[in-house]
Design a protein around this motif. Structure first.
Motif, mmCIF file in Angstrom:
data_model
loop_
_atom_site.group_PDB
_atom_site.id
_atom_site.type_symbol
_atom_site.label_atom_id
_atom_site.label_comp_id
_atom_site.label_asym_id
_atom_site.label_seq_id
_atom_site.Cartn_x
_atom_site.Cartn_y
_atom_site.Cartn_z
ATOM 1 N N ASP A 41 0.510 -1.034 -0.119
ATOM 2 C CA ASP A 41 0.213 0.656 0.210
ATOM 3 C C ASP A 41 1.012 1.499 -0.010
ATOM 4 N N SER B 108 -4.863 -3.207 1.550
ATOM 5 C CA SER B 108 -6.214 -2.738 0.891
ATOM 6 C C SER B 108 -6.567 -3.634 -0.295
ATOM 7 N N HIS C 243 -7.866 -3.641 -3.272
ATOM 8 C CA HIS C 243 -7.899 -2.686 -4.567
ATOM 9 C C HIS C 243 -6.662 -3.071 -4.742
ATOM 10 N N HIS C 244 -5.302 -3.755 -3.936
ATOM 11 C CA HIS C 244 -3.795 -4.218 -4.411
ATOM 12 C C HIS C 244 -3.791 -5.335 -4.585
ATOM 13 N N GLU D 282 -5.644 -6.079 -8.420
ATOM 14 C CA GLU D 282 -4.665 -5.633 -9.292
ATOM 15 C C GLU D 282 -3.528 -6.610 -9.458
ATOM 16 N N THR E 194 -8.969 4.557 -3.605
ATOM 17 C CA THR E 194 -8.430 4.019 -5.924
ATOM 18 C C THR E 194 -8.864 5.481 -5.927
ATOM 19 N N GLU E 195 -8.487 6.749 -5.606
ATOM 20 C CA GLU E 195 -9.253 7.677 -6.254
ATOM 21 C C GLU E 195 -7.797 8.628 -5.876
#
Lengths: 414, 107
Positions: A298, A308, A310-311, A314, B16-17
């Motif tokens: 992160d 997180s 979203h990592h 990805e 994410t933003e």
């Protein structure tokens, strides 16, 4: 200490396994030691082990806030390699890799070192040039690596998709003698050997303060009382800045979360480690059959040991393009650890501004592979005040601008 | 997921933003400073386990920088505030002290 052997298994089998001893003792802390190591992870225990083995210093305590090997030693993806660009890095990681080869024999503890080979994929033209350069550097450093083409990659890893479209495999840096080991066993093996040398491994004992007198360390305050020492080695990874603050100085370091995950177990499909630095992912298959996947860190300071989501997204998204067969795998577990990232992404193995205090930290996202070499060098530094293995990793390099810049050289998955 | 309110555009922004920019309120040192000061400015970080003042950029939003006060141990966000300041505003310190009475601000 009773040695483990095939004979011991037969002996115990004949008497219902009643004779196995505890692998290490759980003593009460003494009032003082010659050396205290803070942190009973791989690096801390390896340091204690080589202090005893190489320098005969055995009046040593290894104190640990949680449980032995319960930090990043138990959270990493167990990859061992030494294909670094810079000479000081290659030296210490290759020392570590070579010590891993004989570790099971040296410790009389099966660490399941598996030199299955590590492929670092080149998926851009820049990476092709970068890894070709690394292969040349490794040749000069005496580290056996080679740059292989995409067809050879496909031979080594049949499940890989080398054609892209977004991430074509243009080649790879192949280190055949790199591999993996059983991470917990490394900590347990060192702990057993340290305990056998008479060292005290004190778990559930958190350091709450560092005691100094006239600028020299005299001991530590802990949740189990004051313990005195002549030399203090701090090997606490993500919490190094916290310990440094106790001693009154700052480190060039920030702590961030790094995550890993494993899939459901499947039949053997990949017998080496594959790292893909462009897409921030690396993968190997454990002996249980789980695909072990590591991702990127992160971007922000974090001590929560979780990362997180979203990592992970990805990482997995990119790996699915490279390994189409994993698209239908279920992921079983995900976890995070706090890694200590330095200004130049290389470790700090150094005397501290406080006399008698030493720091071994900053291994960031790639400390497991270095455990024996780091312990070897750090023990020499603590015992003699100098080690050729660690000389370039001093804190003073930040002031003097002598960085060991692996962040540019090795990419993110370092 | 970490959510910060951008004080520039008022959007509650998912991480994410956003892109993280590291420790806030660092004092800059340049030509004429000592090696120690320059090293400290470039590399030394508080990296606390607890209240952390940090810079963020609303990268996939309004694009502007702002500051946040956040606990690195619990991910609790105390406040976000303008980047056009070299010190922590009193309102932010008060917001942190309301939740962490034992915390004290070191400058």
């Amino acid at each position: 200490m009773r040695r483990y052997s095939a004979f011991a298994i037969a002996r115990e089998a004949a008497r219902y396994h009643q004779g196995w001893e505890r692998a290490w003792a759980s003593p009460e802390p003494k009032r003082a030691y010659d050396v205290i190591i803070v942190g009973a992870g791989g690096h801390g225990l390896a340091t204690a082990f080589y202090l005893g083995k190489n320098f005969g210093i055995t009046n040593v305590a290894v104190i640990e806030k949680g449980w032995l090997g319960g930090g990043n030693t138990g959270r990493n993806t167990t990859i061992i390699r030494s294909n670094y660009l810079q000479d000081p890095s290659a030296a210490i990681y290759e020392k570590a890799r070579s010590l891993y080869e004989t570790m099971s024999q040296d410790l009389n503890y099966n660490v399941m070192f598996s030199p299955r080979g590590v492929l670092m994929l080149a998926q851009t033209e820049h990476e092709v040039r970068g890894y070709t350069r690394t292969a040349h550097a490794n040749a000069l450093q005496g580290v056996k690596t080679e740059f292989v083409g995409p067809e050879r990659v496909k031979e080594i890893v049949p499940i890989i998709n080398i054609d892209g479209p977004r991430y074509p495999v243009l080649g790879a840096l192949w280190q055949a003698r790199a591999g993996t080991a059983r991470h917990d066993a490394v900590a347990w093996g060192y702990a057993r050997a340290c305990s056998d040398m008479g060292m005290d491994i004190i778990q559930k004992c958190e350091v709450t303060g560092v005691n100094t007198e006239n600028g020299a360390v005299t001991g530590v305050e802990t949740t189990r009382g004051t313990i005195g020492c002549k030399k203090l080695g701090v090997v606490v990874a993500g919490h190094s800045s916290v310990l440094a603050e106790m001693a009154g100085f700052r480190l060039p370091m920030e702590s961030v979360a790094l995550q890993a995950l494993v899939s459901e177990p499947i039949k053997p499909c990949m017998d080496c480690v594959v790292m893909a630095n462009t897409v921030h992912g690396y993968m190997s298959q454990s002996d249980k059959g789980e695909m072990v996947i590591g991702g990127g860190t992160d971007g922000y300071n974090n001590y929560t040991q979780r990362g997180s989501f979203h990592h992970i997204e990805e990482t997995v998204r990119a790996l699915v393009e490279t390994f189409p067969m994993i698209s239908r795998l279920k992921m079983l577990r995900q976890w995070g650890g706090i890694v200590d990232v330095t200004g130049d992404r290389s470790p700090i193995i150094s005397k501290a501004p406080v006399e008698g205090m030493f720091f071994n930290c900053g291994w960031g996202t790639g400390g497991f592979k270095a455990i024996p070499g780091s312990g070897w060098g750090f023990a020499e530094l603590m015992a003699r005040g100098y080690s050729p293995l660690t000389a370039e990793f001093g804190l003073n390099r930040f002031r003097e601008g002598r960085f060991i810049d692996e962040s540019v050289a090795a990419g993110v998955a370092h | 997921m970490l959510i910060l309110e951008c004080p520039n555009c008022g959007v509650m922004a998912d991480e994410t933003e956003l892109s993280a920019g590291g420790e806030a309120h660092l004092k800059r040192f340049g030509p004429g400073s000592s090696d120690e000061e320059f090293e400290g400015y470039l590399f030394h970080r508080a990296n606390p386990k607890g209240v952390h003042f940090e810079r963020w950029r609303h990268a996939n939003g309004c694009g502007k920088w702002f500051h946040a006060a956040r606990c690195t141990n619990t991910l609790e966000v105390f406040a976000t505030y303008t980047a056009q300041t070299s010190t922590v505003p009193d309102t932010v310190i008060a917001a942190i002290k309301a939740k962490r009475p034992d915390w004290s601000h070191e400058t």
